[in-house]
Design an enzyme around this catalytic site. Structure first.
Site, PDB file in Angstrom:
ATOM      1  N   LEU A  33       0.833  -1.208   0.000  1.00 11.52           N
ATOM      2  CA  LEU A  33       0.000   0.000   0.000  1.00 11.52           C
ATOM      3  C   LEU A  33       0.863   1.252   0.000  1.00 11.52           C
ATOM      4  CD1 LEU A  33      -2.979  -1.040   2.327  1.00 11.52           C
ATOM      5  CD2 LEU A  33      -2.827  -1.124  -0.163  1.00 11.52           C
ATOM      6  N   GLU A  82       7.227  -0.419  -8.362  1.00  7.46           N
ATOM      7  CA  GLU A  82       7.100   1.018  -8.610  1.00  7.46           C
ATOM      8  C   GLU A  82       6.958   1.128 -10.118  1.00  7.46           C
ATOM      9  OE1 GLU A  82       6.831   3.603  -6.640  1.00  7.46           O
ATOM     10  OE2 GLU A  82       7.023   2.419  -4.801  1.00  7.46           O
ATOM     11  N   THR A 132       7.205  -5.347 -18.587  1.00  6.41           N
ATOM     12  CA  THR A 132       6.800  -4.261 -19.470  1.00  6.41           C
ATOM     13  C   THR A 132       7.547  -4.296 -20.809  1.00  6.41           C
ATOM     14  OG1 THR A 132       6.928  -1.849 -19.700  1.00  6.41           O
ATOM     15  CG2 THR A 132       8.533  -2.851 -18.228  1.00  6.41           C
ATOM     16  N   ASP A 133       6.923  -3.715 -21.821  1.00  8.53           N
ATOM     17  CA  ASP A 133       7.600  -3.589 -23.124  1.00  8.53           C
ATOM     18  C   ASP A 133       8.741  -2.573 -23.074  1.00  8.53           C
ATOM     19  OD1 ASP A 133       6.087  -1.243 -22.960  1.00  8.53           O
ATOM     20  OD2 ASP A 133       5.148  -1.456 -24.928  1.00  8.53           O
ATOM     21  N   GLU A 134       8.769  -1.742 -22.007  1.00 11.37           N
ATOM     22  CA  GLU A 134       9.786  -0.678 -21.953  1.00 11.37           C
ATOM     23  C   GLU A 134      11.200  -1.220 -21.820  1.00 11.37           C
ATOM     24  OE1 GLU A 134       9.030   2.765 -19.620  1.00 11.37           O
ATOM     25  OE2 GLU A 134       6.892   2.759 -20.053  1.00 11.37           O
ATOM     26  N   TYR A 158      13.151   3.334 -14.290  1.00  8.55           N
ATOM     27  CA  TYR A 158      12.048   2.363 -14.170  1.00  8.55           C
ATOM     28  C   TYR A 158      12.304   1.149 -15.064  1.00  8.55           C
ATOM     29  CZ  TYR A 158       7.657   0.090 -15.408  1.00  8.55           C
ATOM     30  OH  TYR A 158       6.689  -0.850 -15.677  1.00  8.55           O
ATOM     31  N   LYS A 162      13.040  -2.829 -14.137  1.00  7.66           N
ATOM     32  CA  LYS A 162      12.197  -3.946 -14.598  1.00  7.66           C
ATOM     33  C   LYS A 162      13.051  -4.936 -15.413  1.00  7.66           C
ATOM     34  CE  LYS A 162       8.325  -4.527 -14.206  1.00  7.66           C
ATOM     35  NZ  LYS A 162       7.483  -5.168 -13.151  1.00  7.66           N
ATOM     36  N   TYR A 215       3.907  16.167 -23.158  1.00  8.78           N
ATOM     37  CA  TYR A 215       5.364  16.303 -23.135  1.00  8.78           C
ATOM     38  C   TYR A 215       5.895  16.464 -24.564  1.00  8.78           C
ATOM     39  CZ  TYR A 215       5.120  14.181 -18.390  1.00  8.78           C
ATOM     40  OH  TYR A 215       4.850  13.882 -17.082  1.00  8.78           O
ATOM     41  N   GLY A 291      15.015  11.786 -21.497  1.00 10.97           N
ATOM     42  CA  GLY A 291      15.232  10.420 -21.997  1.00 10.97           C
ATOM     43  C   GLY A 291      13.982   9.768 -22.556  1.00 10.97           C
TER      44      GLY A 291
HETATM   45  P1  NAD Z   1       0.672   0.446  -9.806  1.00  8.69           P
HETATM   46  O1  NAD Z   1       1.766   1.428  -9.493  1.00  8.69           O
HETATM   47  O2  NAD Z   1      -0.696   0.948 -10.071  1.00  8.69           O
HETATM   48  O3  NAD Z   1       0.551  -0.614  -8.612  1.00  8.69           O
HETATM   49  C1  NAD Z   1       1.670  -1.194  -8.001  1.00  8.69           C
HETATM   50  C2  NAD Z   1       1.204  -1.894  -6.729  1.00  8.69           C
HETATM   51  O4  NAD Z   1       2.357  -2.506  -6.115  1.00  8.69           O
HETATM   52  C3  NAD Z   1       0.605  -0.936  -5.689  1.00  8.69           C
HETATM   53  O5  NAD Z   1      -0.562  -1.485  -5.137  1.00  8.69           O
HETATM   54  C4  NAD Z   1       1.694  -0.826  -4.630  1.00  8.69           C
HETATM   55  O6  NAD Z   1       1.201  -0.554  -3.324  1.00  8.69           O
HETATM   56  C5  NAD Z   1       2.338  -2.199  -4.722  1.00  8.69           C
HETATM   57  N1  NAD Z   1       3.737  -2.202  -4.252  1.00  8.69           N
HETATM   58  C6  NAD Z   1       4.714  -1.317  -4.578  1.00  8.69           C
HETATM   59  N2  NAD Z   1       5.848  -1.636  -3.926  1.00  8.69           N
HETATM   60  C7  NAD Z   1       5.588  -2.751  -3.199  1.00  8.69           C
HETATM   61  C8  NAD Z   1       6.350  -3.576  -2.339  1.00  8.69           C
HETATM   62  N3  NAD Z   1       7.641  -3.299  -2.083  1.00  8.69           N
HETATM   63  N4  NAD Z   1       5.778  -4.651  -1.759  1.00  8.69           N
HETATM   64  C9  NAD Z   1       4.460  -4.938  -2.004  1.00  8.69           C
HETATM   65  N5  NAD Z   1       3.674  -4.182  -2.787  1.00  8.69           N
HETATM   66  C10 NAD Z   1       4.232  -3.114  -3.391  1.00  8.69           C
HETATM   67  O7  NAD Z   1       1.235  -0.415 -11.013  1.00  8.69           O
HETATM   68  P2  NAD Z   1       0.451  -1.048 -12.248  1.00  8.69           P
HETATM   69  O8  NAD Z   1       0.326  -0.039 -13.307  1.00  8.69           O
HETATM   70  O9  NAD Z   1      -0.740  -1.751 -11.741  1.00  8.69           O
HETATM   71  O10 NAD Z   1       1.549  -2.124 -12.733  1.00  8.69           O
HETATM   72  C11 NAD Z   1       1.557  -3.436 -12.199  1.00  8.69           C
HETATM   73  C12 NAD Z   1       2.693  -4.219 -12.836  1.00  8.69           C
HETATM   74  O11 NAD Z   1       2.499  -4.267 -14.241  1.00  8.69           O
HETATM   75  C13 NAD Z   1       4.068  -3.599 -12.619  1.00  8.69           C
HETATM   76  O12 NAD Z   1       4.995  -4.635 -12.409  1.00  8.69           O
HETATM   77  C14 NAD Z   1       4.354  -2.865 -13.912  1.00  8.69           C
HETATM   78  O13 NAD Z   1       5.740  -2.801 -14.154  1.00  8.69           O
HETATM   79  C15 NAD Z   1       3.649  -3.771 -14.909  1.00  8.69           C
HETATM   80  N6  NAD Z   1       3.161  -3.118 -16.131  1.00  8.69           N
HETATM   81  C16 NAD Z   1       2.374  -1.999 -16.066  1.00  8.69           C
HETATM   82  C17 NAD Z   1       1.869  -1.451 -17.239  1.00  8.69           C
HETATM   83  C18 NAD Z   1       0.965  -0.223 -17.228  1.00  8.69           C
HETATM   84  O14 NAD Z   1       0.649   0.307 -18.295  1.00  8.69           O
HETATM   85  N7  NAD Z   1       0.500   0.247 -16.081  1.00  8.69           N
HETATM   86  C19 NAD Z   1       2.184  -2.029 -18.472  1.00  8.69           C
HETATM   87  C20 NAD Z   1       3.010  -3.161 -18.500  1.00  8.69           C
HETATM   88  C21 NAD Z   1       3.480  -3.707 -17.328  1.00  8.69           C
HETATM   89  O1  DAU Z   2       4.763   0.573 -21.851  1.00  3.88           O
HETATM   90  C1  DAU Z   2       4.342   0.054 -20.619  1.00  3.88           C
HETATM   91  C2  DAU Z   2       4.518   1.112 -19.545  1.00  3.88           C
HETATM   92  O2  DAU Z   2       3.484   2.065 -19.744  1.00  3.88           O
HETATM   93  C3  DAU Z   2       4.459   0.543 -18.130  1.00  3.88           C
HETATM   94  O3  DAU Z   2       5.541  -0.326 -17.938  1.00  3.88           O
HETATM   95  C4  DAU Z   2       4.518   1.676 -17.098  1.00  3.88           C
HETATM   96  O4  DAU Z   2       4.355   1.147 -15.794  1.00  3.88           O
HETATM   97  C5  DAU Z   2       3.385   2.644 -17.390  1.00  3.88           C
HETATM   98  O5  DAU Z   2       3.475   3.745 -16.503  1.00  3.88           O
HETATM   99  C6  DAU Z   2       3.458   3.134 -18.833  1.00  3.88           C
HETATM  100  O6  DAU Z   2       4.621   3.973 -19.030  1.00  3.88           O
HETATM  101  P1  DAU Z   2       4.543   5.333 -19.887  1.00  3.88           P
HETATM  102  O7  DAU Z   2       5.638   6.222 -19.460  1.00  3.88           O
HETATM  103  O8  DAU Z   2       4.412   5.042 -21.337  1.00  3.88           O
HETATM  104  O9  DAU Z   2       3.089   5.873 -19.360  1.00  3.88           O
HETATM  105  P2  DAU Z   2       2.578   7.335 -18.989  1.00  3.88           P
HETATM  106  O10 DAU Z   2       1.102   7.244 -18.834  1.00  3.88           O
HETATM  107  O11 DAU Z   2       3.358   7.961 -17.889  1.00  3.88           O
HETATM  108  O12 DAU Z   2       2.885   8.151 -20.312  1.00  3.88           O
HETATM  109  C7  DAU Z   2       2.339   7.759 -21.565  1.00  3.88           C
HETATM  110  C8  DAU Z   2       2.905   8.706 -22.620  1.00  3.88           C
HETATM  111  O13 DAU Z   2       2.358  10.005 -22.397  1.00  3.88           O
HETATM  112  C9  DAU Z   2       4.416   8.871 -22.534  1.00  3.88           C
HETATM  113  O14 DAU Z   2       4.925   9.036 -23.839  1.00  3.88           O
HETATM  114  C10 DAU Z   2       4.593  10.146 -21.736  1.00  3.88           C
HETATM  115  C11 DAU Z   2       3.384  10.970 -22.131  1.00  3.88           C
HETATM  116  N1  DAU Z   2       2.865  11.885 -21.087  1.00  3.88           N
HETATM  117  C12 DAU Z   2       2.639  11.390 -19.849  1.00  3.88           C
HETATM  118  C13 DAU Z   2       2.152  12.199 -18.846  1.00  3.88           C
HETATM  119  C14 DAU Z   2       1.930  11.676 -17.440  1.00  3.88           C
HETATM  120  C15 DAU Z   2       2.576  13.198 -21.412  1.00  3.88           C
HETATM  121  O15 DAU Z   2       2.755  13.629 -22.561  1.00  3.88           O
HETATM  122  N2  DAU Z   2       2.073  13.997 -20.436  1.00  3.88           N
HETATM  123  C16 DAU Z   2       1.874  13.582 -19.156  1.00  3.88           C
HETATM  124  O16 DAU Z   2       1.445  14.390 -18.285  1.00  3.88           O
END
Ligand code: NAD
Ligand code: DAU
Length: 355
Positions: A33, A82, A132-134, A158, A162, A215, A291
């Site tokens: 949390l 994170e 993640t694809d990143e 990040y 990962k 951005y 970056g």
């Molecule tokens: P999120 O940030 O919404 O949620 C992360 C959760 O992990 C939170 O509930 C947080 O409390 C918990 N957490 C963080 N540190 C912790 C710790 N040390 N121990 C236990 N719990 C902990 O993330 P999300 O967007 O739901 O992403 C989930 C997973 O999917 C991540 O591994 C992320 O890299 C991956 N992912 C996310 C996306 C995306 O677009 N959001 C895409 C591809 C992969």
């Molecule tokens: O590709 C998978 C990833 O997608 C996950 O692994 C990450 O956890 C998830 O956060 C996400 O990463 P991005 O950096 O792509 O997501 P974000 O929503 O932060 O940004 C999406 C795009 O939009 C990116 O090119 C940055 C841009 N952006 C983002 C924010 C927050 C803006 O232009 N303005 C903004 O305020």
């Protein structure tokens, strides 16, 4: 039962809700949390005996091992991380702590637990690692989409953290035989996404009359996937993924950020019209993310061929559902933005011992 980490976050909570919507197999949900974990997401499971929530840190190997020995899950599904790139630029340490050291601690506990299993329990156990694809870095305009053999080239703290976790998972399969499956997914969107990420941030700012920050030139490209499609892919990977394999997951849906934001503005103009003008009038170009990766694109052919998974939602259907969800759940957004859910967490957990 299964053991989920990070199940109070965006994707993890969608996964737990979907899982228990389709199966009676219980879930132990370990989540620290952090600011991103929100038990409001799981409110519908409050009195559900199939869901056991434990507040705790994946870095605490002794806690994880005790929970595994107590609950004896058949699988671990590891979402905890994170996850926000901008936060990793301002403060990378937490990303190394959770994503690298936390995944290492979890793998060690999983190895100890799994090593003591025997027969079918041992053979059938799975450790599903959500990535993640990143990790593959940035594509040029005409570069072929990422496949599972694309070389790793992470560019942010990040994605580097990962990538490190993916390498550890790979090593635990090759060295110890731990039956791991890794998924590398593209950008998710949908209900319960924290309003720091592009899509929920733009919606929240639009409705609040604030600028919609883009951005750089807004020409960066992401591949967007509706979150329930990602959850279905993870379920398939758990059911049928081959140990040691990696599966890329994506929506076959590349879009420029500026186009995503215009789409959101168009839908909001219809669903929640302003007194005058379009939400697009609030778009503001702001300095770029350091970056900033230019383009991600995922080839999700392997998971389609081998596991029969493909996305159900198109961007058009998924984004409309998402906008409607945020319009219907403005109290959830306000709760997150005010931080009220965090004070509740402190009140509820400050003096509680973990089992
Ligand atoms: P999120 O940030 O919404 O949620 C992360 C959760 O992990 C939170 O509930 C947080 O409390 C918990 N957490 C963080 N540190 C912790 C710790 N040390 N121990 C236990 N719990 C902990 O993330 P999300 O967007 O739901 O992403 C989930 C997973 O999917 C991540 O591994 C992320 O890299 C991956 N992912 C996310 C996306 C995306 O677009 N959001 C895409 C591809 C992969
Ligand atoms: O590709 C998978 C990833 O997608 C996950 O692994 C990450 O956890 C998830 O956060 C996400 O990463 P991005 O950096 O792509 O997501 P974000 O929503 O932060 O940004 C999406 C795009 O939009 C990116 O090119 C940055 C841009 N952006 C983002 C924010 C927050 C803006 O232009 N303005 C903004 O305020």
């Amino acid at each position: 039962m299964i053991f989920v980490t990070g199940g109070a976050g965006f994707i993890g909570s969608n996964f737990v809700l979907d899982w228990l919507g389709q199966s009676d197999e219980g879930v132990v949900n370990l989540d620290k949390l952090t600011y991103a974990g929100n038990l409001d997401n799981l409110a519908s499971l409050q009195d559900d005996p199939r869901h056991l929530f434990v507040r705790g840190d994946i870095c605490d190997g002794a806690l994880v091992l005790a929970l595994l020995n107590q609950h004896r899950p058949r699988a671990i599904v590891h979402f905890a991380a994170e996850s926000h790139v901008d936060r990793s630029i301002h403060g990378p340490a937490e990303f190394i702590a959770t994503n690298v050291n936390g995944t290492f601690a979890l793998l060690e506990a999983a190895r100890a637990y799994w090593s003591a299993l025997a027969g079918a329990e041992k053979d059938d156990f799975r450790f599903v690692h959500i990535s993640t694809d990143e990790v593959y870095g940035s594509l040029g305009e005409h570069g072929a989409p990422f496949v599972e053999t694309t070389a790793y080239a992470p560019n942010s703290p990040y994605s580097a953290s990962k990538a490190a976790s993916d390498h550890l998972v790979r090593a635990y399969f090759h060295t110890y035989g731990l039956p791991t499956v890794t998924t590398n997914c593209s950008n998710n969107y949908g209900p319960y996404q924290f309003p720091e990420k592009l899509i929920p941030l733009v919606m929240a700012n639009a409705l609040a009359g604030k600028p919609l920050p883009i951005y750089g030139d807004g020409g960066q490209i992401r591949d967007w996937l509706y979150v329930s499609d990602h959850c279905a892919a993870v379920r398939r990977a758990l059911e049928a993924g081959r140990p040691g394999e990696v599966y890329n997951v994506g929506g076959w849906n590349e879009m420029r950020n500026i186009d995503v934001v215009h789409t959101l503005c168009d839908i909001l103009d219809q669903a929640a019209p302003k007194a005058a003008g379009s939400y697009a009038g609030q778009i503001a170009l702001v300095p770029d993310r350091p970056g900033h990766d230019r383009r991600y694109a995922v080839d999700a052919g392997k998971i389609q061929r081998e596991l029969g998974w493909k996305p159900v939602e198109t961007f058009d259907t998924g984004i409309r559902k998402t906008v409607q969800w945020y319009l219907d759940h403005q109290a959830w957004v306000a709760h997150v933005q005010s931080g009220a859910y965090l004070s509740w967490v402190e009140q509820n957990y400050a003096n509680r011992e973990v089992v």
